[in-house]
Design an enzyme around this catalytic site. Structure first.
Site, mmCIF file in Angstrom:
data_model
loop_
_atom_site.group_PDB
_atom_site.id
_atom_site.type_symbol
_atom_site.label_atom_id
_atom_site.label_comp_id
_atom_site.label_asym_id
_atom_site.label_seq_id
_atom_site.Cartn_x
_atom_site.Cartn_y
_atom_site.Cartn_z
ATOM 1 N N SER A 21 8.875 3.164 -4.763
ATOM 2 C CA SER A 21 7.860 2.090 -4.353
ATOM 3 C C SER A 21 7.222 2.912 -3.256
ATOM 4 O O SER A 21 5.852 3.450 -2.921
ATOM 5 C CB SER A 21 8.733 0.853 -3.297
ATOM 6 O OG SER A 21 8.237 -0.287 -3.705
ATOM 7 N N HIS A 78 8.508 -3.023 4.411
ATOM 8 C CA HIS A 78 8.059 -1.754 3.611
ATOM 9 C C HIS A 78 6.755 -1.756 3.805
ATOM 10 O O HIS A 78 6.165 -1.060 2.950
ATOM 11 C CB HIS A 78 8.915 -3.010 2.092
ATOM 12 C CG HIS A 78 8.214 -2.112 0.919
ATOM 13 N ND1 HIS A 78 7.866 -2.163 0.285
ATOM 14 C CD2 HIS A 78 9.779 -1.282 0.531
ATOM 15 C CE1 HIS A 78 7.440 -1.837 -1.083
ATOM 16 N NE2 HIS A 78 9.027 -1.039 -0.449
ATOM 17 N N ASP A 123 1.475 -5.875 0.140
ATOM 18 C CA ASP A 123 3.205 -5.317 -0.168
ATOM 19 C C ASP A 123 3.550 -6.405 1.151
ATOM 20 O O ASP A 123 3.059 -7.924 1.365
ATOM 21 C CB ASP A 123 3.298 -3.890 1.156
ATOM 22 C CG ASP A 123 4.414 -3.637 0.478
ATOM 23 O OD1 ASP A 123 5.446 -4.068 0.721
ATOM 24 O OD2 ASP A 123 4.134 -2.586 -0.465
#
EC number: 3.4.21.-
Length: 789
Positions: A576, A224, A150
């Site tokens: 996600s 994220h 990620d």
């Protein structure tokens, strides 16, 4: 900590506007991946093996260039551990020449992948059953290792505290921690919880130019990666909230797991980009490091061709992961509700859709004394003060188009008309729509109503907007005669119009909402366009309004001009966010059943999933409030407490996948390359329908009956299972034999399913049913999806 963040922000902020100091200098050369299957050096390569593999890559490319030294300069990654291949900067003609080599499986451009961007675990039931819960039986994922590919990690987050942890498991072969310390910090960035962190950016730099060396770190500047990793394996952190809502204890699905971060996604503006050559390098390293589960919350934003299952980096990486007994979990994508948009569809990938949970972050709008409920994280207006509403289309600048103003795009709103009012904008993005609020704030608005388009359906997102904002369901536009100025949108009977009075209540947290789950309208849908006989997505999990740890460097909204920093948690949405929920559950099952294969873990989660919501009715689709189907949720919504002891599993080995590739028409030489360069003979007796998958999909039926086989393995006590079926409309289903008796764990039984379309079956339309085995305690369910030609 706050002063450290401020210092880091000052140090890096100048680079964030001028990051790419050197442009890409390779002219027409682009980054290609040369994929050659698997290595023959075995699962534990020596340094000599690695050197030999890399030398073979130099030799291969050198034969094209006529110079081994030029080959060394061109290769940016040599995949020399488990994946056999390399990434290099090549001309198109050079790539075509390499593809002719008989040892090469595929040559393809390194693709750009995009990110598919507390209460959820209670909603999934992990807290309810004491010693019978998946948390207790799975020992909270203790010593399972979850690798997250990620945007990196914020190691100072309490979600990655190692308090109470013992020594790192001996199976861990990594240990590299490529994270810079915060200014003035003496604390180690990795520990016994966060046991490794690496970064990969060579392909990103090949496409975009070189990053400043200060950014060469696995530290997360976006948020994220920290969010997804903490959702999968974050520790318990009490008092987690954002903007005073969502107060509770944050935790991951496997809160006692060890975690590792692999940074491949880079951005100075949202969203981040993840280049395939970097992704493949990270997966190869994660396999070598000894992870048990790999989480990948991104994918390509387009559907690759049917030939592209081995020209997709995630698919290739996942295949090599399962060959080493590692499950790769990937997000389904955020391109819904359009059919056929699901990403990450290879049968060896665990593909996760997104749905809601029973918690809302809510704010009430009072519009001309009418109450409308919306979603909000942040309202900072006096709740009893009325403001005047203006439609964005009534406030557009003369040089702005109607559509741009409707979406509140940059530079479209007239400050003299907007100042001091609430502006109504139409939501543009399916996932994140914070830019609209920035335009409204810049124009002087006091707040914003963000009205969903029909494509957004009734999925309401509580986002970290830059000022007071409420997201509302779609309201139909009222038609106007040609030439008459449009001043109202809304329901025909009660349109919103400029001049209405608006009050906004404070944002609050509501629990026990019904119905839930509801399929998120943005969640990508089947059918699977690459492998139509494999149902995708596999399951759905919570992916709307998910609160988890965040990078304290990143702004809440991810907008560069947003100076609100230092957030320990944030609320995000997307597949996600649903993906790491499944990874966390997989971690629990791996701890409980360490000898299980990736396919067995996947089967357990799929066959125990539910298609009912918390009102005991079929799951709805937020897009249009109709009933959702298997193309939205796959096998259903995950239930970890049942998955931990599923009764039966549909297992798969590497040989099963190779036979599936044979039946799919792939070249036998390619298949042998995947089989560690050992000859693999395709027998010709296998059908794609016979892959021992936990779901059944038959996309090309005629009136003649079709028989398929499935094999189940007993993982519970001795018992007898009986079958029941729910036939799709216009089809009949028979199962032979109708009962299966098991006397021991590990016993396998094969059964046949006969499916026949009747003349009443509608052509070219999918219908849905299911098959269930039950012994009175366990229910092992497989969805059945069929279509008549």
């Amino acid at each position: 900590m706050g002063s450290s963040i401020f210092c880091l922000h000052l140090i890096l902020s100048s680079f964030f506007l001028f990051t790419f100091l050197l442009a890409a200098v390779n002219g027409s050369k682009k980054c290609y991946i040369v994929y050659m299957g698997a290595h023959s050096h075995g699962p534990s390569p020596t340094s000599a093996d690695l050197e030999l593999a890399t030398d073979s890559h130099y030799d291969l490319l050198g034969s094209i260039f006529g110079s081994r030294e030029k080959a060394k300069e061109a290769i940016i990654y040599s995949y020399n551990r488990h994946i056999n291949g390399f990434a290099a900067l090549l001309e198109e003609e050079e790539a075509a020449d390499i593809a002719k080599n008989p040892n090469v499986v595929s040559v393809f451009l390194s693709k750009e992948h995009k990110l598919h961007t507390t209460r959820s675990w209670e909603f999934l039931g992990l807290h309810r059953r004491g010693q019978n819960s998946a948390w207790q039986k799975g020992r909270f994922g203790e010593n399972t290792i979850i690798g997250n590919i990620d945007t990196g990690v914020w190691p100072e987050s309490q979600s990655f505290s190692d308090k109470g942890y013992g020594t790192v498991p001996s199976k861990w072969r990594g240990g590299l921690c490529q994270i810079n310390k915060l200014p003035g910090s003496m604390k180690n960035t990795c520990n016994r919880k966060l046991i490794g962190a690496r970064y990969y950016n060579k392909a990103f730099e090949a496409h975009n130019g070189q990053l400043d060396p200060l950014l060469h770190t696995a530290r997360d500047f976006v948020g994220h990666g920290t969010h997804t990793l903490s959702t999968a394996g974050g520790n318990f952190v009490p008092g987690a909230r954002v903007f005073a809502v969502g107060n509770g204890t944050a935790k991951g699905g496997s809160p006692r797991a060890r975690v590792a971060a692999y940074k491949v996604c880079w951005s100075l503006t949202d969203p981040a980009s993840c280049y395939g050559a970097d992704v493949l390098a990270a997966i190869d390293q994660a396999i070598d490091d000894g992870v048990d589960v790999i989480n990948v919350s991104f994918g390509v934003s387009y559907v690759v061709t049917a030939e592209g299952i081995f020209t997709d980096e995630i698919s290739i990486g996942a295949f090599h992961a399962i060959s080493k007994n590692i499950l790769l979990v990937a997000s389904a994508g955020n391109d819904g509700p359009t059919p056929g948009t699901v990403a990450n569809v290879a049968p060896w990938v665990f593909t996760i859709a997104a749905s809601t949970l029973d918690r809302d972050f809510s704010s009430n709008l009072t519009i001309n004394n009418q109450l409308i409920e919306g979603a909000s994280l942040f309202v900072n207006l006096p709740p009893n003060q009325a403001f005047s509403l203006i439609l964005s289309t009534d406030a557009k600048l003369a040089n702005a188009t109607f559509r741009d103003a409707q979406l509140c795009r940059r530079g479209t709103l007239d400050r003299t008309k907007v100042n001091g009012k609430i502006v109504l904008c139409t939501r543009e993005g399916k996932i994140k729509s914070v830019a609209e609020g920035l335009e409204a704030l810049t124009a002087g608005a006091r707040g914003m109503i963000l009205n969903n388009q029909m494509q957004n359906g009734k999925t309401l997102s509580a986002e970290p907007h830059v000022f007071s904002t409420v997201n509302t369901p779609p309201r139909r536009a009222k038609s106007r005669p040609h030439g008459v100025k449009t001043t109202a949108i809304g329901d025909e009977d009660d349109p919103l119009k400029t001049g209405d009075t608006i009050k906004m209540s404070r944002a609050r947290t509501l629990f026990g909402r019904k119905p839930a789950p509801v399929m998120a309208s943005f969640s990508s849908r089947g059918p699977n366009k690459i492998q139509p006989s494999i149902l995708k997505p596999d399951v759905t999990a919570p992916g709307v309004n998910i609160l988890a740890a965040y990078s304290e460097f990143a702004s809440a909204s991810s907008l560069l001009v947003d100076n609100r920093r230092g957030f320990k948690f944030n609320v995000l949405q997307g597949t996600s966010m649903s993906c790491p929920h499944a990874s966390g559950i997989a971690g629990l099952l791996k701890t409980r059943h360490p000898s299980w294969s990736p396919a067995a873990i996947k089967s357990a989660i799929m066959t125990t999933a539910t298609t009912l919501d918390n009102t005991n009715r079929p799951i709805q689709d937020a897009f249009d409030k109709t009933l959702a189907d298997a193309f939205a949720y796959g096998s259903g919504h995950v239930r970890p407490d049942l998955a931990i002891e599923p009764g039966l599993v549909y297992d798969l080995s590497l040989t099963d996948y190779l036979n599936f590739l044979c039946a799919s028409g792939y070249d036998q030489q390619l298949i042998s390359a995947l089989n560690f360069n050992r000859t693999f003979i395709c027998s010709g007796s296998h059908s794609v329908n016979d892959l021992n998958y936990p779901s059944i999909t038959l996309p090309n039926l005629r009136l003649k009956p079709v028989t398929i086989a499935r094999t189940v393995t007993n993982v519970g006590p001795p018992s007898t299972y009986t079958v029941s079926t729910r036939s799709p409309n216009g089809y009949s289903i028979a199962v032979v034999p109708p009962s299966l008796t098991f006397t021991k764990i590990g016993e396998r039984k094969t059964f046949k399913v006969i499916v026949q379309a009747s003349s009443a079956a509608t052509r070219r339309k999918y219908e849905f049913g299911d098959l269930r085995w039950t012994d009175g305690k366990h229910i092992v369910r497989s969805p059945i999806t069929v279509k008549r030609r």
